[in-house]
Design a protein around this motif. Structure first.
Motif, PDB file in Angstrom:
ATOM      1  N   LEU A 212       3.948  67.282 -60.005  1.00 36.60           N
ATOM      2  CA  LEU A 212       2.565  67.685 -60.192  1.00 36.60           C
ATOM      3  C   LEU A 212       1.871  67.810 -58.847  1.00 36.60           C
ATOM      4  O   LEU A 212       2.016  66.940 -57.987  1.00 36.60           O
ATOM      5  CB  LEU A 212       1.842  66.661 -61.069  1.00 36.60           C
ATOM      6  CG  LEU A 212       2.363  66.560 -62.507  1.00 36.60           C
ATOM      7  CD1 LEU A 212       1.757  65.363 -63.205  1.00 36.60           C
ATOM      8  CD2 LEU A 212       2.072  67.832 -63.282  1.00 36.60           C
TER       9      LEU A 212
ATOM     10  N   ASP B 203      -0.928  67.201 -56.961  1.00 39.78           N
ATOM     11  CA  ASP B 203      -2.178  66.447 -56.909  1.00 39.78           C
ATOM     12  C   ASP B 203      -2.721  66.358 -55.497  1.00 39.78           C
ATOM     13  O   ASP B 203      -3.635  65.593 -55.219  1.00 39.78           O
ATOM     14  CB  ASP B 203      -1.964  65.039 -57.467  1.00 39.78           C
ATOM     15  CG  ASP B 203      -1.545  65.064 -58.931  1.00 39.78           C
ATOM     16  OD1 ASP B 203      -1.974  65.997 -59.635  1.00 39.78           O
ATOM     17  OD2 ASP B 203      -0.809  64.171 -59.360  1.00 39.78           O
TER      18      ASP B 203
ATOM     19  N   GLN C  19      -4.954  72.850 -58.052  1.00 41.25           N
ATOM     20  CA  GLN C  19      -4.088  71.699 -58.220  1.00 41.25           C
ATOM     21  C   GLN C  19      -3.967  71.392 -59.710  1.00 41.25           C
ATOM     22  O   GLN C  19      -4.810  71.785 -60.509  1.00 41.25           O
ATOM     23  CB  GLN C  19      -4.648  70.493 -57.465  1.00 41.25           C
ATOM     24  CG  GLN C  19      -4.685  70.683 -55.957  1.00 41.25           C
ATOM     25  CD  GLN C  19      -5.235  69.470 -55.226  1.00 41.25           C
ATOM     26  OE1 GLN C  19      -5.277  68.378 -55.777  1.00 41.25           O
ATOM     27  NE2 GLN C  19      -5.661  69.667 -53.992  1.00 41.25           N
ATOM     28  N   ASP C  20      -2.908  70.682 -60.082  1.00 38.66           N
ATOM     29  CA  ASP C  20      -2.692  70.372 -61.487  1.00 38.66           C
ATOM     30  C   ASP C  20      -3.816  69.473 -62.010  1.00 38.66           C
ATOM     31  O   ASP C  20      -4.163  68.479 -61.370  1.00 38.66           O
ATOM     32  CB  ASP C  20      -1.344  69.680 -61.676  1.00 38.66           C
ATOM     33  CG  ASP C  20      -0.187  70.630 -61.407  1.00 38.66           C
ATOM     34  OD1 ASP C  20      -0.278  71.782 -61.851  1.00 38.66           O
ATOM     35  OD2 ASP C  20       0.781  70.220 -60.753  1.00 38.66           O
TER      36      ASP C  20
ATOM     37  N   GLN D  51      -9.275  70.657 -66.506  1.00 41.34           N
ATOM     38  CA  GLN D  51      -8.575  71.585 -67.386  1.00 41.34           C
ATOM     39  C   GLN D  51      -9.528  72.656 -67.893  1.00 41.34           C
ATOM     40  O   GLN D  51      -9.178  73.840 -67.984  1.00 41.34           O
ATOM     41  CB  GLN D  51      -7.957  70.829 -68.556  1.00 41.34           C
ATOM     42  CG  GLN D  51      -7.110  71.703 -69.483  1.00 41.34           C
ATOM     43  CD  GLN D  51      -5.913  72.282 -68.785  1.00 41.34           C
ATOM     44  OE1 GLN D  51      -5.051  71.552 -68.305  1.00 41.34           O
ATOM     45  NE2 GLN D  51      -5.825  73.607 -68.721  1.00 41.34           N
TER      46      GLN D  51
ATOM     47  N   SER E 260      -8.132  67.648 -58.232  1.00 34.62           N
ATOM     48  CA  SER E 260      -7.372  67.424 -59.459  1.00 34.62           C
ATOM     49  C   SER E 260      -8.203  66.781 -60.553  1.00 34.62           C
ATOM     50  O   SER E 260      -7.888  66.888 -61.736  1.00 34.62           O
ATOM     51  CB  SER E 260      -6.152  66.542 -59.173  1.00 34.62           C
ATOM     52  OG  SER E 260      -5.176  67.248 -58.449  1.00 34.62           O
TER      53      SER E 260
END
Length: 258
Positions: A16, A18, A28-29, A36, A195
């Motif tokens: 991931l 981050d 970034q994830d 999200q 993130s």
């Protein structure tokens, strides 16, 4: 079953993002519902942009082709068209409404602070951050507070990130409503962790707050995002999300050290 086999096979190569990466052009994830939502809104708006771009380019190409002087030597004399006027007014309005509804919902969720289980105060200084876990203050003079400085390049250990790692991380529990209270002791700063979808100004004499709800464990990196002086680039932020059991253990150890 095939998906499980694929994940196990390529697990060493899957990680991931981050922290910022070389030549990174995307997000970034995400580790929070807010981030999200930001990514989803970005993708939705980008879809509308691509559709509009293709339509406009098609209209331009069609116009250049059909109204070239060799095919249309006598120009058309169109002074007004009610249908097209309505179409190019209503259609963009509908598109803006489709964009506005999810964006307003996201903005509301970014400002909504659910009854928090943990409250952390971040104070910006020239040039480092200090943190106070006010929920565990035992008296007016004692509490869980510490300073967080960037680790110098010549003191970095293997695996630590240059200009991003700190000596004291902000440790928080996952799946817990957290309230960050952010202020400054001198000049304007900005507490930003991509993130987590957080970027809140630190203003002297003012308390700004933002909610955080981290969905997974991990170490998330950020930096001050407001030009605050000569060492603006040397006051990073590191948030470590751990399980509730590990968080309670970390708090107990910190309190014992004081």
């Amino acid at each position: 079953m095939n998906i499980v086999f694929f994940v196990l096979l390529f697990y060493p190569f899957i990680s991931l993002a981050d922290a910022p990466e070389n030549w990174q052009i995307g997000f970034q994830d995400p580790a929070t519902p807010i981030m999200q939502g930001i990514i989803d809104l970005h993708h939705d708006i980008l879809f509308f942009m691509l559709v509009i771009l293709v339509f406009v380019l098609w209209m331009l190409a069609r116009t250049l082709y059909h109204f070239h002087h060799s095919r249309n030597p006598v120009p058309e004399k169109i002074l007004h068209g009610t249908t097209i006027e309505i179409a190019w007014t209503v259609t963009p309005s509908l598109i803006l409404v489709l964009i506005a509804i999810p964006s307003f919902a996201l903005l509301y969720s970014m400002d909504e602070v659910v009854d928090p289980a943990v409250t952390i105060k971040a104070i910006g200084h020239q040039w480092y951050w200090s943190y106070e876990y006010s929920d565990y203050n035992q008296s007016d003079n004692e509490g869980l507070l510490f300073d967080s400085y960037m680790i110098p390049e010549d003191e970095l250990e293997y695996g630590q990130l240059r200009l991003l790692d700190v000596d004291n991380r902000v440790v928080v529990p996952v799946n817990t409503h957290i309230r960050m209270i952010i202020t400054s002791a001198d000049v304007l700063h900005s507490w930003a962790v991509p993130s987590l979808g957080v970027k809140t100004d630190a203003v002297p004499g003012r308390l700004n707050q933002t909610p955080i709800f981290i969905k997974r464990e991990g170490v998330f990196y950020g930096q001050c995002s407001e030009l605050c002086g000569a060492n603006h680039a040397f006051m990073p932020i590191v948030v470590e999300a751990v399980s509730l059991e590990n968080y309670i253990s970390w708090v107990s150890n910190k309190l014992d050290e004081m």
